[in-house]
Enzyme design. Structure first.
Site, short mmCIF file in Angstrom:
data_model
loop_
_atom_site.label_atom_id
_atom_site.label_comp_id
_atom_site.label_asym_id
_atom_site.label_seq_id
_atom_site.Cartn_x
_atom_site.Cartn_y
_atom_site.Cartn_z
N HIS A 31 39.73 51.08 29.61
CA HIS A 31 40.54 50.41 28.60
C HIS A 31 39.71 49.33 27.90
CE1 HIS A 31 40.68 47.80 32.12
NE2 HIS A 31 40.95 46.78 31.28
N ASP B 219 40.15 45.35 26.43
CA ASP B 219 41.03 44.19 26.58
C ASP B 219 41.44 43.67 25.21
OD1 ASP B 219 40.68 44.29 29.32
OD2 ASP B 219 39.04 42.83 29.33
N HIS C 283 35.90 49.52 29.66
CA HIS C 283 35.56 49.37 31.07
C HIS C 283 36.73 49.81 31.94
CE1 HIS C 283 37.58 45.68 29.82
NE2 HIS C 283 37.94 45.50 31.10
N ARG D 79 41.74 43.39 47.27
CA ARG D 79 40.83 42.70 46.36
C ARG D 79 41.67 41.90 45.36
NH1 ARG D 79 37.63 45.38 41.30
NH2 ARG D 79 36.41 43.55 40.67
#
Length: 755
Positions: free
Chosen positions: A684, A686, A736, A746
């Site tokens: 995607h 940002d 990314h 995480r």
């Protein structure tokens, strides 16, 4: 015609008389300094007396002290009539000096008086007055106002007699004091006043007053007309009304605090050329001691206080043998019980003793502080009592040693609130006993004047000698006084007088109270950097880790706790990496910051679940959703945006030269990746000009897998470092994806900046 001749003859005679009077002093031989004897009364070696003697020794005055060791029975002269004991002692001393015709006697008080000039000057001015006896003068009449009209009129100058200073030839002074036949607690000033107002005695003894403060400066009613005059060698007091430089400065009545202020400079304590000339006087060399003194450290947590864990850890880092430290902690806040429990469990065996009193005891601040001080007072082995409040962030590990070396009864290190003039001392007091700003306050706080300063009020942190607690401050309950907070109560008790019952009274039913001078000087030193005061205002304890919200109130402590130690190296040593084109990697958060942010999110607990439907954002639909919590949800968006402006924007300017960020972001959130919920994020862009992505935990210990891949460059970052942030362009170039987390959990903090 005859009348006119007589008038001319009278005028000529009067002019000739005045001329002789004006020139007679100049025709006399100067009086030698060795012909001046200073007589003073002091029954105890108080701080005021020691200061008086220091100034006298500086000018090489010859001083005879009367009454030392004798019990004071002269009443409370600072509050009411009294002081007759001084006249009795002076009378006794003058019996042996009455025939010394060329001896000049200077009788002065000692507890509240400082010399600003030397014997030669005072003798010259006395000789120029052309009188045998000269009393000091003031503008207020005491103790009997009914005598006001009986005073000789004065065209210019002070009209009324003050008994705190008198200079005269020995036979004449003796003729005055030999008339004393009253009691020790009768009033000395009234005695001298009645003699002075007797026209015949005033003439026969050739008495006058120092109307224009040539020699004596009484401060009562005259503070506004007095200024410091700085010279290269020493500092003087200047009377601006009469343009004179008085030699003797007397802090009579309620002006002792102002005298203490003047005493910080005159005669040679501090000036602009040399700085502090007395700071190294009477210092103690701790290295010469067989062992360090025993210290009781009293810690007081009186309100919810940010960064308490850091405060407690700083106690451990004090450069002082822990086997010589005893610890007493009063915690008045339930909120801090978990912090105290952890500190107790980890450090209970480090100190010589460790006592904690919690909120369940329901002690007032004054009661708690009395308890701490009593522990030292009642222990003969306690050499020092070191009181420190939890809002003092003590950064100097040598603080205890530095304060001890100064060898003062009570001394405080200067601590200030960052960026403010707020500090732990007052330079002056108002008439009602509260804060007033002294002329030098700002210069001291900003370290433009560095030295050791006698002050009227201290708070938050100070060191007291144990022997002082067992002597001058032996009475308990110093922290409780009506309408005053504990620190104000202690400061007043130290400054002022205290009642003692007369010992060995033959009739216990008719004992009277003796007013014993205490007048302990309290000092503050700004000769070193010691630390700072943190703000406890607006500290909201409703959060799990409330310190995170202190970025505005306590920015220095917030940065120290939460910003990576290597962050500044980004700018000084180019300490950052570029693992992929236009992807920059740099340290920003401490591990503590990462842990607390994760704890805060987990404590909140409302993770979004990674659903496309999302009411938190405009439009209600997220194309590439994550399992996250927004900063806005926990009330942290304002603080987070400030963090971006303060710590991210400077990095942006460094790595994206010529781009000036607004430091604004709508989407600020913490993402949670787990194999069972959401393990990865598909490719995607940002919705930002650039994005930051901060790793909040450790790969290998907290999770396996994870990382970020940038498709355009086929470049992956698979081993993120805890507390380090990626910074990369958001739109167009840097498509990314989040690589799968294969085990564990995480956490990352993400912001889409400049959308």
């Amino acid at each position: 015609m005859e009348y006119r001749k007589l008038l001319v003859l009278f005028c000529f005679s009067w002019t000739h008389f005045i001329s002789n009077v004006q020139t007679s002093g100049s025709n006399q031989q100067p009086i030698l300094a060795e012909k001046l004897l200073v007589l003073t009364v002091a029954t105890q070696e108080t701080d005021g007396y020691l200061r008086f003697m220091q100034s006298a020794n500086y000018f090489n005055y010859s001083v005879m002290v009367l009454g030392m060791g004798e019990e004071w029975r002269g009443g409370d002269v600072g509050r009411s009539i009294g002081g007759g004991q001084k006249v009795r002692l002076l009378k006794q001393a003058m019996e042996g000096l009455a025939n010394e015709e060329d001896l000049v006697v200077l009788s002065v008080d000692s507890y509240d008086l400082i010399f600003a000039g030397g014997p030669d000057e005072i003798l010259r001015k006395f000789q120029e007055s052309n009188h045998k006896v000269l009393f000091s003068a003031e503008g207020l009449i005491w103790p009997d106002k009914r005598l006001q009209d009986k005073y000789p009129p004065v065209r210019s100058g002070k009209r009324y007699l003050n008994s705190g200073g008198v200079i005269g030839y020995a036979p004449y002074v003796n003729k005055i004091v030999e008339q004393w036949n009253l009691h020790d607690n009768d009033d000395d000033q009234l005695f001298y006043t009645k003699i002075y107002l007797d026209h015949q005695q005033r003439a026969s003894l050739n008495m006058s007053l120092d109307h224009k403060c040539q020699i004596f400066q009484n401060l009562n009613g005259a503070i506004d007309e007095v200024l410091l005059k700085f010279g290269t060698e020493r500092v003087r007091v200047r009377n601006t009304v009469f343009d004179t430089l008085p030699v003797v400065v007397h802090g009579n009545a309620n002006t002792k605090i102002y005298l203490n202020y003047l005493g910080n400079y005159i005669p040679n304590a501090w000036n602009y050329e040399r700085g502090c000339s007395v700071c190294n006087h009477n210092m103690v060399d701790l290295s010469q001691l067989e062992k360090y003194p025993s210290v009781l450290v009293g810690v007081f947590i009186q309100q919810p206080t940010p960064f308490l864990s850091e405060f407690l850890q700083r106690l451990l880092t004090l450069d002082y043998p822990k086997d010589q430290l005893k610890l007493f902690i009063h915690n008045n806040e339930v909120y801090h019980e978990r912090h105290m429990q952890k500190f107790w469990e980890e450090n209970k065996d480090i100190f010589s003793s460790f006592k904690v009193v919690g909120p369940e005891e329901n002690l007032s601040q004054g009661e708690a502080r009395n308890m701490g001080m009593d522990l030292c007072r009642q222990d003969p082995s306690c050499d020092y009592y070191f009181s420190i409040d939890a809002d003092v962030m003590l950064t100097n590990k040598q603080t205890l040693k530095i304060l001890m070396e100064q060898n003062r009864k009570i001394i405080a290190p200067l601590v200030t609130r960052h960026g403010k003039l707020w500090s732990n001392f007052w330079g002056a007091l108002s008439l009602d006993g509260y804060y007033a700003r002294s002329e030098d306050y700002i210069d001291i706080v900003q370290s433009k004047r560095v030295g050791l300063w006698n002050i009227p009020y201290m708070a938050h942190i100070y060191l007291v000698k144990g022997e002082v607690l067992r002597n001058e401050l032996q009475e308990r309950n110093h922290f409780v006084l009506e309408k005053l907070d504990p620190d104000m109560a202690l400061s007043r008790h130290a400054r002022e007088l205290t009642n003692h019952r007369e010992k060995d009274s033959p009739n216990p039913e008719s004992f009277h109270m003796l007013r014993v001078p205490k007048g302990i000087f309290m000092f503050i030193t700004n000769r070193h950097e010691f630390g700072r005061l943190i703000s406890t205002a607006n500290f909201n304890t409703s959060h799990y880790n409330s310190d995170l919200w202190q970025i505005f109130e306590n920015p220095v402590d917030w940065k120290e706790k939460y910003i990576h130690t290597n962050y500044t190296h980004i700018f000084t040593e180019n300490y950052l990496e570029q693992p992929c084109p236009d992807v920059f990697w740099f340290p920003v958060f401490t591990e503590r910051a990462c842990d607390e942010l994760v704890e805060e999110m987990e404590h909140f607990g409302s993770w979004s679940g990674g659903q496309h439907q999302d009411k938190r954002i405009t439009g209600g639909y997220e194309t590439v959703p994550t399992d996250d919590i927004h900063m806005k949800q926990i009330g942290y968006e304002k603080e987070w945006l400030h963090f971006i402006r303060e710590f991210i924007s400077p990095v942006t300017l460094k790595v994206f030269s010529g781009y000036y960020t607004k430091g604004y972001a709508v989407m600020n959130f913490v993402v949670k990746y787990t194999p069972g919920r959401q393990a990865y994020l598909r490719p995607h862009h940002d919705s930002s000009t650039f994005t930051i992505n901060v790793a909040l935990n450790n790969k290998g210990t907290d999770f396996q897998g994870g990382g970020c891949r940038f498709h355009r460059y086929n470049c992956s970052i698979e081993s993120p470092r805890k507390g380090w942030s990626f910074m990369h362009p958001g739109r167009l170039t840097h498509l990314h994806e989040g690589l799968p987390t294969t085990n564990g959990t995480r956490y990352i903090a993400v912001s889409f900046i400049d959308p």
